[in-house]
Design a protein around this motif. Structure first.
Motif, short mmCIF file in Angstrom:
data_model
loop_
_atom_site.label_atom_id
_atom_site.label_comp_id
_atom_site.label_asym_id
_atom_site.label_seq_id
_atom_site.Cartn_x
_atom_site.Cartn_y
_atom_site.Cartn_z
N MET A 157 18.21 -5.08 56.67
CA MET A 157 18.11 -6.17 55.73
C MET A 157 16.76 -6.10 55.02
O MET A 157 15.72 -5.92 55.64
CB MET A 157 18.25 -7.50 56.47
N GLU A 158 16.79 -6.25 53.74
CA GLU A 158 15.57 -6.18 52.94
C GLU A 158 14.79 -7.48 53.07
O GLU A 158 15.35 -8.56 53.10
CB GLU A 158 15.95 -5.95 51.48
N ARG A 159 13.46 -7.36 53.15
CA ARG A 159 12.62 -8.54 53.25
C ARG A 159 12.17 -8.97 51.87
O ARG A 159 11.87 -8.15 51.02
CB ARG A 159 11.42 -8.24 54.11
N THR A 160 12.08 -10.28 51.69
CA THR A 160 11.65 -10.84 50.42
C THR A 160 10.32 -11.54 50.64
O THR A 160 10.16 -12.31 51.57
CB THR A 160 12.68 -11.87 49.92
N GLY A 161 9.36 -11.27 49.76
CA GLY A 161 8.06 -11.90 49.84
C GLY A 161 7.78 -12.73 48.59
O GLY A 161 8.50 -12.64 47.60
N VAL A 162 6.74 -13.52 48.66
CA VAL A 162 6.35 -14.35 47.52
C VAL A 162 6.09 -13.50 46.27
O VAL A 162 6.53 -13.87 45.18
CB VAL A 162 5.14 -15.24 47.87
N PRO A 163 5.43 -12.33 46.38
CA PRO A 163 5.24 -11.51 45.18
C PRO A 163 6.57 -11.10 44.52
O PRO A 163 6.65 -11.05 43.29
CB PRO A 163 4.49 -10.29 45.69
N ASP A 164 7.61 -10.85 45.32
CA ASP A 164 8.92 -10.50 44.77
C ASP A 164 9.50 -11.67 43.97
O ASP A 164 10.06 -11.49 42.89
CB ASP A 164 9.91 -10.12 45.88
N VAL A 165 9.36 -12.86 44.53
CA VAL A 165 9.89 -14.06 43.86
C VAL A 165 9.13 -14.31 42.56
O VAL A 165 9.74 -14.57 41.51
CB VAL A 165 9.80 -15.29 44.79
N LEU A 166 7.80 -14.22 42.61
CA LEU A 166 7.02 -14.47 41.40
C LEU A 166 7.27 -13.42 40.33
O LEU A 166 7.24 -13.73 39.14
CB LEU A 166 5.53 -14.54 41.75
N ALA A 167 7.53 -12.19 40.73
CA ALA A 167 7.86 -11.15 39.74
C ALA A 167 9.18 -11.43 39.07
O ALA A 167 9.36 -11.16 37.87
CB ALA A 167 7.90 -9.78 40.43
N ALA A 168 10.12 -12.03 39.79
CA ALA A 168 11.44 -12.32 39.22
C ALA A 168 11.40 -13.45 38.21
O ALA A 168 12.25 -13.52 37.32
CB ALA A 168 12.42 -12.67 40.34
N ILE A 169 10.39 -14.33 38.31
CA ILE A 169 10.31 -15.47 37.37
C ILE A 169 9.14 -15.31 36.40
O ILE A 169 8.65 -16.29 35.85
CB ILE A 169 10.21 -16.80 38.14
N ARG A 170 8.74 -14.08 36.19
CA ARG A 170 7.57 -13.79 35.35
C ARG A 170 7.66 -14.41 33.96
O ARG A 170 6.69 -14.93 33.43
CB ARG A 170 7.40 -12.28 35.23
N GLY A 171 8.81 -14.39 33.32
CA GLY A 171 8.92 -14.84 31.94
C GLY A 171 9.25 -16.32 31.77
O GLY A 171 9.51 -16.76 30.66
N VAL A 172 9.23 -17.10 32.83
CA VAL A 172 9.62 -18.51 32.76
C VAL A 172 8.47 -19.35 32.21
O VAL A 172 7.33 -19.19 32.59
CB VAL A 172 10.02 -19.02 34.16
N ASP A 173 8.83 -20.24 31.29
CA ASP A 173 7.87 -21.22 30.77
C ASP A 173 7.91 -22.45 31.67
O ASP A 173 8.98 -22.97 31.97
CB ASP A 173 8.21 -21.61 29.33
N PHE A 174 6.73 -22.92 32.07
CA PHE A 174 6.64 -24.08 32.95
C PHE A 174 6.25 -25.30 32.16
O PHE A 174 5.59 -25.18 31.14
CB PHE A 174 5.64 -23.80 34.07
N PRO A 175 6.63 -26.49 32.60
CA PRO A 175 7.33 -26.83 33.82
C PRO A 175 8.79 -26.37 33.77
O PRO A 175 9.40 -26.30 32.69
CB PRO A 175 7.24 -28.35 33.90
N ALA A 176 9.32 -26.07 34.95
CA ALA A 176 10.69 -25.58 35.05
C ALA A 176 11.34 -26.12 36.31
O ALA A 176 10.67 -26.31 37.33
CB ALA A 176 10.70 -24.05 35.09
#
Length: 105
Positions: free
Chosen positions: A1-20
């Motif tokens: 099973m692949e492990r997911t870390g905070v850097p992976d999550v933040l990379a996936a939402i790189r283009g999001v404008d906040f607040p979201a």
């Protein structure tokens, strides 16, 4: 099973404008072709408005050992359990609750 870390999550939402909101973050991760583990971690967050990436990093639940080497993760897990290795749980000393202290049990 692949492990997911905070850097992976933040990379996936790189283009999001906040607040979201949570739904927008999940949609952005899917649009970025993020792994299913990352999408699952985002779906597990509370349904709130997030002001920035730091709030997302603090709210997302990921594998705590994802950013550690396996040996360090095992040491942390053993420390969390308490006691010496091989010692039965019922023989481990546990702190007494305030009620136990008050009634002398």
């Amino acid at each position: 099973m692949e492990r997911t870390g905070v850097p992976d999550v933040l990379a996936a939402i790189r283009g999001v404008d906040f607040p979201a909101g949570k739904d927008r973050l999940v949609t952005a991760a899917r649009a970025a072709s993020a792994p299913e583990e990352v999408v699952r971690a985002l779906r597990g967050m509370p349904p709130e408005q997030y002001a920035d990436r730091e709030e997302v990093a603090g709210s997302v639940r990921v594998d705590p050992a994802a950013d550690l080497d396996p040996e360090a993760a095992q040491r942390i897990a053993r420390a969390r359990e308490g006691g010496r290795p091989g010692l039965a749980r019922h023989l481990r000393e546990e702190p007494r609750t305030p009620i136990q202290e008050e009634f002398g049990r």
